[in-house]
Design a protein around this motif. Structure first.
Motif, PDB file in Angstrom:
ATOM      1  N   UNK A  14      34.058 -33.651   5.079  1.00  0.00           N
ATOM      2  CA  UNK A  14      35.347 -32.944   5.159  1.00  0.00           C
ATOM      3  C   UNK A  14      36.499 -33.930   4.916  1.00  0.00           C
ATOM      4  N   UNK A  15      36.320 -34.739   3.861  1.00  0.00           N
ATOM      5  CA  UNK A  15      37.148 -35.917   3.630  1.00  0.00           C
ATOM      6  C   UNK A  15      38.242 -35.584   2.613  1.00  0.00           C
ATOM      7  N   UNK A  16      39.446 -35.367   3.104  1.00  0.00           N
ATOM      8  CA  UNK A  16      40.541 -34.982   2.205  1.00  0.00           C
ATOM      9  C   UNK A  16      40.961 -36.130   1.304  1.00  0.00           C
ATOM     10  N   UNK A  17      41.185 -35.780   0.049  1.00  0.00           N
ATOM     11  CA  UNK A  17      41.700 -36.753  -0.922  1.00  0.00           C
ATOM     12  C   UNK A  17      43.196 -36.934  -0.644  1.00  0.00           C
ATOM     13  N   UNK A  18      43.612 -38.160  -0.338  1.00  0.00           N
ATOM     14  CA  UNK A  18      45.047 -38.425  -0.127  1.00  0.00           C
ATOM     15  C   UNK A  18      45.428 -39.728  -0.832  1.00  0.00           C
ATOM     16  N   UNK A  19      46.714 -39.860  -1.144  1.00  0.00           N
ATOM     17  CA  UNK A  19      47.186 -41.079  -1.810  1.00  0.00           C
ATOM     18  C   UNK A  19      47.004 -42.300  -0.910  1.00  0.00           C
ATOM     19  N   UNK A  20      47.209 -42.129   0.384  1.00  0.00           N
ATOM     20  CA  UNK A  20      47.030 -43.263   1.304  1.00  0.00           C
ATOM     21  C   UNK A  20      45.587 -43.745   1.269  1.00  0.00           C
ATOM     22  N   UNK A  21      44.655 -42.832   1.373  1.00  0.00           N
ATOM     23  CA  UNK A  21      43.237 -43.218   1.365  1.00  0.00           C
ATOM     24  C   UNK A  21      42.832 -43.816   0.018  1.00  0.00           C
ATOM     25  N   UNK A  22      43.462 -43.318  -1.056  1.00  0.00           N
ATOM     26  CA  UNK A  22      43.135 -43.827  -2.396  1.00  0.00           C
ATOM     27  C   UNK A  22      43.496 -45.300  -2.563  1.00  0.00           C
ATOM     28  N   UNK A  23      44.320 -45.818  -1.662  1.00  0.00           N
ATOM     29  CA  UNK A  23      44.626 -47.252  -1.736  1.00  0.00           C
ATOM     30  C   UNK A  23      43.414 -48.095  -1.358  1.00  0.00           C
ATOM     31  N   UNK A  24      42.513 -47.537  -0.544  1.00  0.00           N
ATOM     32  CA  UNK A  24      41.340 -48.320  -0.126  1.00  0.00           C
ATOM     33  C   UNK A  24      40.003 -47.799  -0.642  1.00  0.00           C
ATOM     34  N   UNK A  25      39.942 -46.516  -0.983  1.00  0.00           N
ATOM     35  CA  UNK A  25      38.664 -45.967  -1.464  1.00  0.00           C
ATOM     36  C   UNK A  25      38.903 -45.124  -2.715  1.00  0.00           C
ATOM     37  N   UNK A  26      37.820 -44.801  -3.439  1.00  0.00           N
ATOM     38  CA  UNK A  26      37.910 -43.884  -4.577  1.00  0.00           C
ATOM     39  C   UNK A  26      37.369 -42.526  -4.153  1.00  0.00           C
ATOM     40  N   UNK A  27      37.726 -41.503  -4.905  1.00  0.00           N
ATOM     41  CA  UNK A  27      37.218 -40.151  -4.636  1.00  0.00           C
ATOM     42  C   UNK A  27      36.712 -39.510  -5.908  1.00  0.00           C
ATOM     43  N   UNK A  28      35.560 -38.842  -5.808  1.00  0.00           N
ATOM     44  CA  UNK A  28      35.159 -37.869  -6.820  1.00  0.00           C
ATOM     45  C   UNK A  28      35.531 -36.508  -6.240  1.00  0.00           C
ATOM     46  N   UNK A  29      35.427 -35.463  -7.058  1.00  0.00           N
ATOM     47  CA  UNK A  29      35.790 -34.128  -6.585  1.00  0.00           C
ATOM     48  C   UNK A  29      37.236 -33.801  -6.888  1.00  0.00           C
ATOM     49  N   UNK A  30      37.829 -32.804  -6.222  1.00  0.00           N
ATOM     50  CA  UNK A  30      37.344 -32.113  -5.028  1.00  0.00           C
ATOM     51  C   UNK A  30      36.206 -31.127  -5.295  1.00  0.00           C
ATOM     52  N   UNK A  31      35.453 -30.838  -4.210  1.00  0.00           N
ATOM     53  CA  UNK A  31      34.396 -29.835  -4.279  1.00  0.00           C
ATOM     54  C   UNK A  31      34.689 -28.646  -3.357  1.00  0.00           C
ATOM     55  N   UNK A  32      35.786 -28.721  -2.597  1.00  0.00           N
ATOM     56  CA  UNK A  32      36.180 -27.604  -1.727  1.00  0.00           C
ATOM     57  C   UNK A  32      37.645 -27.785  -1.337  1.00  0.00           C
ATOM     58  N   UNK A  33      38.331 -26.679  -1.108  1.00  0.00           N
ATOM     59  CA  UNK A  33      39.703 -26.759  -0.610  1.00  0.00           C
ATOM     60  C   UNK A  33      39.809 -25.944   0.684  1.00  0.00           C
ATOM     61  N   UNK A  34      40.203 -26.613   1.759  1.00  0.00           N
ATOM     62  CA  UNK A  34      40.413 -25.967   3.057  1.00  0.00           C
ATOM     63  C   UNK A  34      41.899 -26.041   3.393  1.00  0.00           C
ATOM     64  N   UNK A  35      42.277 -25.560   4.561  1.00  0.00           N
ATOM     65  CA  UNK A  35      43.674 -25.634   4.983  1.00  0.00           C
ATOM     66  C   UNK A  35      43.751 -25.909   6.470  1.00  0.00           C
ATOM     67  N   UNK A  90      31.215 -46.923  -9.919  1.00  0.00           N
ATOM     68  CA  UNK A  90      31.034 -46.351 -11.266  1.00  0.00           C
ATOM     69  C   UNK A  90      30.370 -44.974 -11.192  1.00  0.00           C
ATOM     70  N   UNK A  91      30.383 -44.360 -10.025  1.00  0.00           N
ATOM     71  CA  UNK A  91      29.647 -43.100  -9.872  1.00  0.00           C
ATOM     72  C   UNK A  91      30.506 -41.832  -9.984  1.00  0.00           C
ATOM     73  N   UNK A  92      31.818 -41.989 -10.059  1.00  0.00           N
ATOM     74  CA  UNK A  92      32.708 -40.813  -9.996  1.00  0.00           C
ATOM     75  C   UNK A  92      32.400 -39.770 -11.074  1.00  0.00           C
ATOM     76  N   UNK A  93      32.274 -40.198 -12.319  1.00  0.00           N
ATOM     77  CA  UNK A  93      32.047 -39.237 -13.429  1.00  0.00           C
ATOM     78  C   UNK A  93      30.759 -38.454 -13.207  1.00  0.00           C
ATOM     79  N   UNK A  94      29.694 -39.149 -12.834  1.00  0.00           N
ATOM     80  CA  UNK A  94      28.403 -38.479 -12.633  1.00  0.00           C
ATOM     81  C   UNK A  94      28.470 -37.489 -11.470  1.00  0.00           C
ATOM     82  N   UNK A  95      29.194 -37.857 -10.435  1.00  0.00           N
ATOM     83  CA  UNK A  95      29.328 -36.955  -9.276  1.00  0.00           C
ATOM     84  C   UNK A  95      30.139 -35.721  -9.673  1.00  0.00           C
TER      85      UNK A  95
END
Ligand code: GLU
Length: 281
Positions: free
Chosen positions: A109-130, A235-240
């Protein structure tokens, strides 16, 4: 189980011979972090252990939508279920687990955010919650504006807690390591409401022990795009992303979200779901 273990041992023995024959050993060559176990590539995948319907540990057997998406993606990457090691990834530990190479990817349940993108990469999104609120059934709270001076529980390291700190400073925010602890505290009367993503709250409310006690307000005040957390530079983002797209197209995504929310009072936002994975950085 036994059979698998013997088969795995046999393959491992052959692999050991092969490795010693070519003088190599240790880690697999591709991404460094994955190991070779039982004759195939293995993955360490971070999930939640305490969020029913999303990531849930029932005595070593893992269930939920995140788990199903993780298994599907792993399979597309050539990793079978028995070669996945599920690791608990609490909200506050996710970036560290990835940066310290303790997991290969995170579906939690890991939201993609700009702050987190400073330390990790994200593939997806695969779901949108609120983001929403869970309150006792007889409560008249209808949104975050009603929480002034009230005790609201959320989880350390979550976007849910951060949003309250940033936008509703008059609320008494109590932070716990997990949402289940928040719900227990609300059951005991110390907490007026719990806040996080609607799908998480619906899963907790539907637990047998909580039957009839709580309701999800149903008034979302954020958009949470669930991504697959990856170590920076992976290097896994595209495949995911390709795997997620395939899962959506072949109907497995719909089946996974439906079966994992069955019995919960929850309908996903059909305007935002299923999402299209974003281009990789
Ligand atoms: N999706 C939000 C987040 O990533 C809240 C749920 C959670 O803590 O996992 O922070």
């Amino acid at each position: 189980m036994q059979k698998t273990r013997y088969a795995a041992a046999a393959v491992a023995a052959v692999a050991a011979l092969t490795l010693s024959a070519c003088g190599g050993g240790g880690e697999s060559a591709d991404s460094g972090s994955s190991g070779e176990a039982g004759g195939g590539e293995s993955l360490r995948i971070g999930i939640k252990f305490d969020q029913p319907g999303l990531g849930y540990d029932e005595g070593g057997s893992y269930s939920g939508f995140d788990v199903d998406v993780a298994k599907y993606v792993a399979n597309e990457l050539g990793v079978t279920e028995e070669n996945i090691e599920f690791v608990e990834a609490p909200s506050a530990n996710r970036e560290n687990l990835l940066s310290n190479n303790q997991v290969d990817m995170i579906f939690a349940t890991y939201s993609i955010t700009d702050t987190r993108k400073q330390t990790v990469d994200f593939a997806g999104p695969y779901f949108v919650a609120g983001q929403d609120l869970l309150v006792p059934t007889d409560s008249d709270i209808t949104g975050p504006e009603d929480l002034e001076g009230k005790n609201l529980c959320s989880v350390t390291g979550s976007t849910s807690a951060q949003k309250i700190k940033d936008q509703y400073p008059g609320v008494q925010l109590v932070e716990q390591p997990g949402y289940a602890e928040c719900v227990t505290a609300m059951g005991g009367g110390q907490i007026d409401a719990v806040t996080t993503d609607d799908i998480i709250l619906a899963g907790l409310a539907a637990q047998e022990a909580n039957a009839g006690k709580f309701k999800v307000v149903g008034n979302t005040f954020s958009e949470e795009n669930y991504g697959v957390g990856l170590p920076k530079g992976s290097d896994r983002c595209e495949d995911i992303n390709a795997a997620i797209t395939k899962m959506i197209e072949d109907g497995a995504w719909e089946e996974a979200i439906t079966s994992n929310t069955e019995g919960a009072d929850y309908t996903f936002n059909a305007e935002l779901n299923p999402p299209t994975p974003a281009p990789c950085a």
